[in-house]
Structures are given as C-alpha cells and as structure tokens.
Design an enzyme around this catalytic site. Sequence first.
Site, short mmCIF file in Angstrom:
data_model
loop_
_atom_site.label_atom_id
_atom_site.label_comp_id
_atom_site.label_asym_id
_atom_site.label_seq_id
_atom_site.Cartn_x
_atom_site.Cartn_y
_atom_site.Cartn_z
N GLY A 1 39.34 17.46 44.83
CA GLY A 1 40.28 18.66 45.26
C GLY A 1 39.79 19.02 46.75
O GLY A 1 40.40 20.02 47.28
N ALA B 1 40.04 11.00 43.65
CA ALA B 1 39.34 12.24 44.32
C ALA B 1 39.44 12.01 45.73
O ALA B 1 38.93 11.22 46.11
CB ALA B 1 38.26 12.51 43.36
N GLY B 2 39.59 13.08 46.49
CA GLY B 2 39.32 13.19 47.69
C GLY B 2 40.61 13.15 48.96
O GLY B 2 40.42 13.29 49.95
N LYS C 1 40.25 8.12 31.20
CA LYS C 1 39.71 8.48 32.34
C LYS C 1 38.34 9.07 31.97
O LYS C 1 38.23 10.40 31.70
CB LYS C 1 40.46 8.97 33.05
CG LYS C 1 40.12 9.20 34.85
CD LYS C 1 40.94 9.61 35.71
CE LYS C 1 41.22 11.04 35.91
NZ LYS C 1 40.24 11.61 36.93
#
Lengths: 76, 257
Positions: B158, B184-185, B97
Amino acid sequence: MNESQNKYYVNGKVFKCNLKEPILLDLIQSFLNNNDSSEFNIAVAVNDVLIEKYRWKKKKICVDDKIEIVAPFFGG
Amino acid sequence: MLADDLLIDGIKFKSRLIMGTALYPNVSILNKSLIASETQIITLAIRRLNLASKESFLNQLTKKFKLLPNTAGCYTKKEAVLTAELARETLETNWIKLELINDQEMLLPDPIELYDCCMELKKKKFCIFAYCSDDPVLCKRLEDIGCEVVMPLISPIGSGLGVRNEHNLEIIRKMCTGKIFVDAGIGKPSDASKIMELGFDGVLLNSSVARSLDPVTMAEAMKLAVISGRKGFESGLIEKRKNAMGSTSFSGKISNF
C-alpha cells in the site's frame, strides 16, 4: 441443562443457545438464524481445528469451545 | 507472434495481472475495475462471517474469476495454516496466497515463519503463492521447495513507492527459473511496466487501483502497462550503453560547414 452449558465462543464473542444435542451443525444453524449455510460460503473451525462440512452433523461441541465461522471477504 | 499464455498450476491464463478486491469505494466500481483490467485471477480474504452483510462477497461479483484466497493479517504459521485450510474448505481451491507478516507498521513478510509455513502447506498439498521480501536467496529457496509462484514485494504494501531495489529484482529474475510475480508496492502503471520489462511473469496489485481517483480507468491503465512491459521484454530490449549511438547514418550528409 443449565445456562452455562450452552455458552460457546463464536467468532470471538460469547454465544448462548439452547441445543437439544451439543452438535456443531445445530450451533451453526442457530448462529445463522436457521438460514441455509450454503448461502454464506462458510467454513468452520473448532478450537483452531478445521471441521469439514461433512463432519458438522456428527461433531460434538463442548461448553466454552472456541468456534470460528468464516467466509470469503474483500482482500488484496 | 506465438501465444504468450501464462501457465499456473496447469491452467492457462491470458492476463498476467492479478487484482485484489479490497478498498474500492463500492462494489459497483470494484466490478467495473475488474472487468476493465481484464484480469482472470482475483485475491480475497477469509474473515469472520458478518451476518449484518446483506449479500456474500462472491454473490456480489458480476463476473466469474479464478479465486486466490490470501492469509492477510496472519502473524504465525499456525494461524496461516488454519486460514489456508478454511479457505480451501469454503472455496474448494488449493490455491493460497501466503502472507505472513512480522509487524503492523511496515507489514513486512517474516521470511523465517514464511519458509516454515510453506513446508507445512506443501505437505498439505496446497498450491502456494508466496508473498515474500525481495531477497534473491529467499525467492530461490521458496521456488526450490515447490512454491507455484514466488511473489516478492518491491516496497511495503500500500505504499505506492514502486521499485526500490531494481538490482535485487534483476538478480531474482536471473536466479529463479519459475514463475515470479511482484506483489505489493506498485504505485503507478510505469511500475508495473518496469517489472514486466525485467522479465517477471506478472503483477499483483490492489491499492494503486482501488485508492486512485478513478479506479476503472486506472485498472485499464494497469492492464495496458502489464501488456506493454511484457511485449517489451519479449521483443528483446537493447543493451544500455555509456555513449551515444546515432540512429541516422552520417553517410550522404550534404557537407561539413
């Protein structure tokens, strides 16, 4: 062999050890306090270059070499 | 209904939820959360060996997962490539990743460094999961150079802000024919469900579960949200309309008073 010949940088810190031969495998074992390296799932780079496990026995290291010993860790 | 397995790098997966392993209150809760999520793929980092740790990370996991190492915290191509090589060496996987960030405050991906790094890692035969910004053109370019999975953010890592630019996500899904995950998010289960309803192939999350008051239950909620959103998408959502369209027929109504 004087003291300065045995100084390396392992994981960002000065690491001093007395190696009979300046071989990476011996340094790793010294760093791991002679524990079995397979227990730690480690990988190693010397001066920003990956050194595969099969090469540890033959890889010569030099004073002031920058050695990174890493392992898997919690991550997102 | 036909099986809706996900195929990544030639491997079939039933779960479309990838779970991160950081920030959990303790290892026991991490393990219970991973099991509750029914994930099959987990992410992990590569860090300097800490001899003070009594047990290795992998030995602390109670179940076997497909491992997806990340390059979290890398700022340069050089750093990311070496981290990927170290990960491949220690974990015996060519999956990576790829995270290449540009700043410490927002942790936003650096698209230029990222693209360049993907080219390099492709030459080195890595299977790349590219964490990137929600720019449709960038996502398409990453897909075109052979990234196995393209992973746009929906808001900063985060932040829990959820979907900030749904239109971009719709364009990404339209332009990219390959596997697109959101990374993410995500803040809440409905974010995960929303993404899956848009036709994305899966979701990667960490903080929204690990930092919740009850990670194990939240992990299960995320699992259900991903399944729910996917089933919704697969079933064919109705088109949106400006005006009402009654569901009950007026025919046979008793009278008009």
